[in-house]
Scaffold this motif. Structure first.
Motif, PDB file in Angstrom:
ATOM      1  N   GLN A  19      39.627  46.222  36.897  1.00 57.18           N
ATOM      2  CA  GLN A  19      39.159  46.351  38.287  1.00 57.18           C
ATOM      3  C   GLN A  19      40.199  47.032  39.168  1.00 57.18           C
ATOM      4  OE1 GLN A  19      37.348  42.889  40.075  1.00 57.18           O
ATOM      5  NE2 GLN A  19      36.158  42.399  38.265  1.00 57.18           N
ATOM      6  N   LYS A  23      39.779  50.640  41.036  1.00 49.53           N
ATOM      7  CA  LYS A  23      40.048  50.710  42.483  1.00 49.53           C
ATOM      8  C   LYS A  23      41.040  51.819  42.833  1.00 49.53           C
ATOM      9  CE  LYS A  23      41.901  47.415  45.904  1.00 49.53           C
ATOM     10  NZ  LYS A  23      43.330  47.711  45.821  1.00 49.53           N
ATOM     11  N   ARG A 217      37.784  39.560  40.544  1.00 50.47           N
ATOM     12  CA  ARG A 217      37.585  40.060  41.913  1.00 50.47           C
ATOM     13  C   ARG A 217      38.313  39.191  42.938  1.00 50.47           C
ATOM     14  NH1 ARG A 217      33.390  39.088  44.988  1.00 50.47           N
ATOM     15  NH2 ARG A 217      32.302  38.113  43.249  1.00 50.47           N
TER      16      ARG A 217
END
Length: 312
Positions: A19, A23, A217
């Motif tokens: 993640q 990003k 997350r």
């Protein structure tokens, strides 16, 4: 931002790395590959095979100069903490202090630390919030809780910011289904091998099952928020083991044989989180339902097992 992830080749850590890369962050992985796997390593991350207890960890920090650290590396097995308490404490407590020293000496601005529901012990009330009394039932619970005090001290003495995330029962892709894995990964293994599954007790024991992508997350959101705070990371939903088995029967398309054995001494009967604080402060909430997460996990391992069968 350059972020160093300890345990970044592991179950939860590898999802955090993915993640972060997606990003657009620069990512450095530190992992000794004792439980993590090289195939989990994102090719866009820089990888160092080193233990968090190693004195050479400082050299990695001096070379990479990360702005932030997400600390996932740990000894995670309760039975190991009972059989080998020195090893458990060395990794989880001394390893974390070694990490904190490297952070202090190289100017790291923020650390996100993975703690555990194991610190709470037998719930005095439900759902469990962050103010619930801490009463670990194992060395593992103690060794995950002790570093929380060190983070507070390093913030007070050196200005090193932190956020602590206490995980509920995390499940999902890349969790090792062998040994003392999570109950869901073990169930996946049993269903795909069409082997019976033993439930200790009546199966009505409940847990808060949270999907690994949602946990990853929460870690990333905590990099820029929640300084000096502790958060429970869970769905806030109580699910019995019998209900999980029922869901797997539907997903697998057949009813697996379940054997019921005596309750294990020391097992907690019911546990689930109040996640109101992390919702309010970080704006985080779980996005993957249990049904969706179980299906994703089952189908992921189904593909792996099919490939294994073809290679045999």
């Amino acid at each position: 931002m350059k972020v160093l992830v300890t345990g970044g080749a592991g179950f939860i850590g590898s999802h955090i790395v993915d993640q972060l890369v997606e990003k657009g962050d620069q990512v450095v992985i530190v992992d000794n590959i004792s439980s993590g796997r090289k195939e989990n390593i994102n090719e866009k991350a820089r990888f160092y095979q080193i233990d968090i207890t190693d004195s050479d960890l400082l050299n990695v920090f001096e070379r990479e100069r990360p702005e932030a650290v997400i600390h996932q590396a740990a000894q995670i097995h309760v039975h190991t903490s009972v059989k080998e308490p020195m090893f458990d404490a060395t990794v989880n407590i001394l390893g974390t202090i070694n990490l904190l020293e490297a952070c202090r000496k190289t100017g790291v601005k923020k650390v996100v630390y993975a703690s555990s529901a194991a610190i709470y012990g037998n719930p005095e009330y439900l759902p469990i919030d962050e103010k619930h009394p801490v009463a670990p039932l194992s060395g593992y619970g103690v060794s995950k809780y002790t570093p929380e005090h060190y983070f507070a001290i390093y913030r007070q003495l050196y200005g090193l910011n932190y956020t602590i995330l206490r995980y509920a029962n995390v499940y999902g892709l890349r969790q090792d289904p062998r040994g003392e894995g999570g109950v869901i990964s073990i169930l996946v293994d049993k269903y795909l091998r069409r082997e019976s599954f033993t439930v200790f007790g009546d199966g009505e024991q409940t847990r808060d099952y949270i999907y690994v992508g949602d946990v990853a997350r929460a870690n990333i959101m905590a990099l820029s928020q929640g300084d000096g705070e502790v958060f429970n990371v869970g769905t806030g939903v109580s699910t019995s083991l019998n209900e999980v088995v029922k869901r797997f029967n539907e997903i697998a398309g057949y009813e697996n044989k379940v054997e019921y054995g005596p309750e294990r001494e020391g097992d907690i009967k019911h546990s689930y989180f109040n996640n109101g604080k992390i919702r309010r402060v970080l704006g985080w909430q779980p996005e993957v339902t249990l049904e969706e997460g179980l299906r994703k996990t089952y189908e992921y391992y189904q593909d792996i097992y099919r490939k294994m069968d073809k290679e045999m």
